[in-house]
Write an enzyme that holds these catalytic residues in place. Structure first.
Site, short mmCIF file in Angstrom:
data_model
loop_
_atom_site.label_atom_id
_atom_site.label_comp_id
_atom_site.label_asym_id
_atom_site.label_seq_id
_atom_site.Cartn_x
_atom_site.Cartn_y
_atom_site.Cartn_z
CB CYS A 16 -32.03 27.82 22.72
SG CYS A 16 -31.31 28.57 21.27
CB THR A 17 -32.85 27.29 28.19
OG1 THR A 17 -31.55 26.68 28.27
CG2 THR A 17 -33.78 26.65 29.21
NE ARG B 16 -27.68 24.09 27.65
CZ ARG B 16 -28.42 24.07 26.54
NH1 ARG B 16 -29.37 24.95 26.36
NH2 ARG B 16 -28.21 23.15 25.60
#
Lengths: 253, 123
Positions: free
Chosen positions: A1-2, A191
């Site tokens: 997730c981000t 990320r």
């Protein structure tokens, strides 16, 4: 997730997240995708939790999953959670629960309880930081006033770190993926730096929900595990969620 | 250390919003969860509409567990025990999960596992 919380020049807060799930749970060679990720997409729903016909909070979630992973309580706070991997993981908490040691909270039940019952950013922050959990997690919490935004890094028993927004000192956004904020991300799964790079390119004066959507649409922040993108805005109690796809060439995670 | 450029990385995207193009796969349906209803009735509409999709995901989770354990009888006996686990979960979540299992006509243990997979998979 981000997950990202960003503050614009007027002090308004925006919160957004990519929900990534399904790593190593089966690769579909024919469609070049993660099997579980694709099967989860039709389960995504937008939920409006109401009492006495009035909205208590809104969420984007999997149908049939009673805990919460993203939500907004109008005028008070926005909340997302990201998975935190640890050897002292949830399986230990589950084992303890099974043998009768039940003083911890299931992660998603805590986020649901916070969204349902907390009445301020500070109250939500206190509960997310100090309630004993069965599994480690990252809580990304945004408020409704300038600098009310933080990443709470949780072990099962305590808050290991709370990283706060500090726009006056040029920390006008916080980004959390699936790594402790004070450590470098895994080199093959970075990320964080691409997201920070794109946020800096966008700039604080231009940041909006659409700007965050652009950031979360950039590979490898968008990747083969991405189920959906959710945008949250606290003052209006606004939430919007879109299912995502990552056509080749695209990072598998 | 030499840091190689991520082969999948790209320049920061612009003009993606409103969502469009090949990375956009659609919107999601909206539902009201009425907290004034008894917990067992709150999710009826949502899971009735998503019954087939939910059963597919539950089967995937069971298949993953079977991949690790390789013993269907053991998994079946675990399933009944995990059904018992539901009674230990806090209110109203336990009642909501029971309501979901009853609505989609699935074993209670399967719906419990779906609801606690975060704790199991954080290793």
């Amino acid at each position: 997730c981000t997950s990202i919380i960003a503050e614009d020049k007027t002090g308004k807060l925006y919160h957004a997240r990519n929900l990534d799930f399904g790593l190593f749970l089966g690769w579909d060679v024919q469609n070049s995708s993660w099997y579980t990720t694709e099967k989860l997409k039709p389960l995504m729903v937008s939920l409006d939790f109401q009492k006495n016909n009035k909205t208590v909070f809104k969420s984007a979630n999997f149908a049939g999953y009673v805990g919460m992973v993203s939500g907004v309580k109008q005028g008070m706070f926005t909340l997302t959670m990201n998975e935190r991997f640890s050897l002292d993981g949830g399986y230990i908490g589950v084992f303890e629960w099974l043998i009768g040691k039940r003083d911890g909270w299931w992660m998603s039940f805590l986020t649901r309880a916070v969204l349902e019952n907390s009445t301020s950013y500070e109250d939500a922050k206190d509960k997310l930081a100090n309630t004993k959990l069965l599994a480690p997690a990252y809580f990304i919490l945004g408020g409704n006033k300038p600098d009310e935004g933080c990443i709470i890094t949780r072990s099962r028993t305590s808050a290991l770190n709370i990283k706060n927004l500090d726009a006056k000192n040029n920390d006008w956004f916080v980004v959390e993926t699936n790594y402790d904020p004070w450590k470098s991300p895994l080199i093959i799964d970075d990320r964080r730096h691409p997201a920070m790079n794109c946020l800096n390119k966008t700039g604080q004066e231009k940041i909006t929900l659409s700007g965050l959507y652009n950031v979360l649409s950039t590979k490898p922040i968008l990747n083969k595990l991405t189920v959906s993108t959710t945008l949250l805005e606290v003052s209006e109690g606004h939430i919007e969620t879109y299912l995502r796809d990552c056509p080749d060439p695209c990072s598998p995670w | 250390a030499v840091r190689a450029r991520d082969p999948f990385a790209e320049d920061c995207r612009e003009h993606e919003y409103p969502p469009n193009g090949p990375t956009y796969k659609g919107t999601i349906p909206e539902y009201v969860i009425n907290l004034d209803l008894p917990p067992s009735e709150r999710w009826v509409q949502v899971v009735r509409d998503k019954k087939d999709d939910l059963k597919v995901v539950i089967k995937i989770i069971k298949d993953i567990i079977l991949t690790f354990i390789h013993n269907e009888k053991f998994v079946a006996s675990m399933e009944s025990k995990i059904g018992w686990l539901c009674s230990t979960l806090p209110y109203p979540f336990n009642e909501e999960i029971k309501g979901i299992a009853s609505t989609i006509d699935a074993p209670l243990g399967d719906v419990v596992v779906f609801n606690i997979f975060y704790e199991i998979f954080t290793v």
